[in-house]
Design a protein around this motif. Structure first.
Motif, PDB file in Angstrom:
ATOM      1  N   GLU A 139     -19.695 -10.482  19.101  1.00  0.00           N
ATOM      2  CA  GLU A 139     -20.982 -11.053  19.503  1.00  0.00           C
ATOM      3  C   GLU A 139     -21.698 -11.684  18.304  1.00  0.00           C
ATOM      4  O   GLU A 139     -22.257 -12.777  18.416  1.00  0.00           O
ATOM      5  CB  GLU A 139     -21.871  -9.968  20.104  1.00  0.00           C
ATOM      6  N   LEU A 140     -21.671 -10.991  17.170  1.00  0.00           N
ATOM      7  CA  LEU A 140     -22.343 -11.527  15.985  1.00  0.00           C
ATOM      8  C   LEU A 140     -21.664 -12.797  15.504  1.00  0.00           C
ATOM      9  O   LEU A 140     -22.337 -13.776  15.138  1.00  0.00           O
ATOM     10  CB  LEU A 140     -22.362 -10.485  14.862  1.00  0.00           C
ATOM     11  N   PHE A 190     -25.358  -5.439  17.293  1.00  0.00           N
ATOM     12  CA  PHE A 190     -24.339  -6.372  17.768  1.00  0.00           C
ATOM     13  C   PHE A 190     -22.961  -5.726  17.768  1.00  0.00           C
ATOM     14  O   PHE A 190     -22.678  -4.822  16.989  1.00  0.00           O
ATOM     15  CB  PHE A 190     -24.269  -7.604  16.855  1.00  0.00           C
ATOM     16  N   GLU A 233     -23.424 -20.352  16.611  1.00  0.00           N
ATOM     17  CA  GLU A 233     -24.298 -21.275  17.327  1.00  0.00           C
ATOM     18  C   GLU A 233     -25.222 -22.050  16.392  1.00  0.00           C
ATOM     19  O   GLU A 233     -25.771 -23.080  16.764  1.00  0.00           O
ATOM     20  CB  GLU A 233     -25.140 -20.501  18.358  1.00  0.00           C
ATOM     21  N   SER A 238     -20.051 -14.961  17.285  1.00  0.00           N
ATOM     22  CA  SER A 238     -20.398 -16.030  18.222  1.00  0.00           C
ATOM     23  C   SER A 238     -21.853 -16.460  18.074  1.00  0.00           C
ATOM     24  O   SER A 238     -22.170 -17.653  18.117  1.00  0.00           O
ATOM     25  CB  SER A 238     -20.143 -15.561  19.667  1.00  0.00           C
ATOM     26  N   TYR A 239     -22.729 -15.480  17.882  1.00  0.00           N
ATOM     27  CA  TYR A 239     -24.160 -15.765  17.762  1.00  0.00           C
ATOM     28  C   TYR A 239     -24.439 -16.647  16.541  1.00  0.00           C
ATOM     29  O   TYR A 239     -25.128 -17.667  16.637  1.00  0.00           O
ATOM     30  CB  TYR A 239     -24.922 -14.455  17.662  1.00  0.00           C
TER      31      TYR A 239
END
Length: 282
Positions: free
Chosen positions: A99-100, A95, A106, A102-103
């Motif tokens: 990105e991490l 990542f 979720e 945001s991931y």
């Protein structure tokens, strides 16, 4: 009248490995807002305890309850109230930092409250690949992931060992401010005792899987003393441990005993957490 619900309640915990009992009738209860230091020499059982209270390790006897729930049956809501910072962050290396973040966001409710001071403190480039981060940068990321969504119980296992001095100092200022502002409970294990002495209001010292001392900072400062020699039994104080310098650590000290100690030519010193820890750990 219902019993109080504590963020962390460990009762008569036992954990056996093939050749060793790592936790032996371990008991610990933390109230809301407490910042507790978990101290012990290597092999005392600190990491095993943290693994058990987070559900990473099974237990053999006893119980662990987080916010009133069995650690093995936590609801998603309660899981979201817990933040954990390991000594070393591993995984997710493919990542990018952004990105991490945001991931993993979720997995939280859309309206989950955030504390973005941790992002500001970490100062990480969101475009950087995690595999390219230094050890200190990965540790700052681990802290952000654990604390960003304002957990109510924070468990930290040697969280600052790989941080540079400035990042460590800033973290040790932010953590108690966060805990006091949000009413969060903190359990922190670290060998940097000077850091813990500054921020913790309770000290739990382990040896061979058991608690050998569990004391608040107020009691530590008010009732624990280092004496140059053992006191008479008639003084009514409890001996905690012999000191390396030939003296002795005692608890239950009262102000009126200062005069008695002076008349008996006993030197009385205020407690130093590091020296007390070392003597209790021998």
């Amino acid at each position: 009248m219902s019993e109080p619900v504590f963020p962390l309640q460990i009762t008569q915990l036992v954990k056996d490995f093939t050749t060793k009992r790592a936790l032996d009738d371990f008991n610990l209860t933390l109230a809301q807002g407490e910042i507790a230091a978990l101290l012990g020499p290597n092999g005392a059982g600190k990491t095993t305890l943290i693994g058990c209270l987070l559900g990473f390790l099974s237990t053999d006897e006893g119980s662990i309850r987080l916010f009133g729930e069995d650690v093995n049956k936590l609801t998603p809501h309660t899981r979201n109230r817990i933040g954990f910072v390991p000594q070393t962050m591993t995984g997710f290396t493919w990542f990018r930092v952004g990105e991490l973040l945001s991931y993993l966001a979720e997995y939280r409710p859309a309206n989950a409250p955030q504390d973005n001071r941790w992002l500001d403190w970490a100062g990480l480039d969101p475009r950087a690949r995690i595999k390219s981060l230094s050890g200190g940068e990965r540790q700052r990321l681990a802290i952000v992931l654990a604390l960003r969504f304002r957990p109510d119980l924070i468990v930290l296992d040697e969280p600052v060992a790989s941080l540079d001095p400035q990042a460590r100092r800033d973290f040790m200022r932010l953590l108690p401010d966060y805990a006091h502002h949000h009413g969060a409970t903190v359990l922190i294990s670290s060998h940097i005792i000077s850091d813990l002495e500054n921020i913790c209001d309770r000290f739990v010292i382990m040896r061979r899987g058991q608690v050998v001392l569990d004391v608040t900072k107020l009691v530590l400062q008010g009732q624990v003393r280092h004496l140059s020699a053992p006191p008479p039994e008639s003084w009514g104080v409890q001996t905690l441990a012999p000191a390396e310098d030939g003296g002795v650590w005692v608890s239950g000290w009262l102000p009126e005993l200062d005069n008695a100690a002076c008349q008996s030519s006993l030197s009385v010193q205020m407690p130093d957490v590091e020296n007390l820890f070392l003597d209790l750990s021998r």
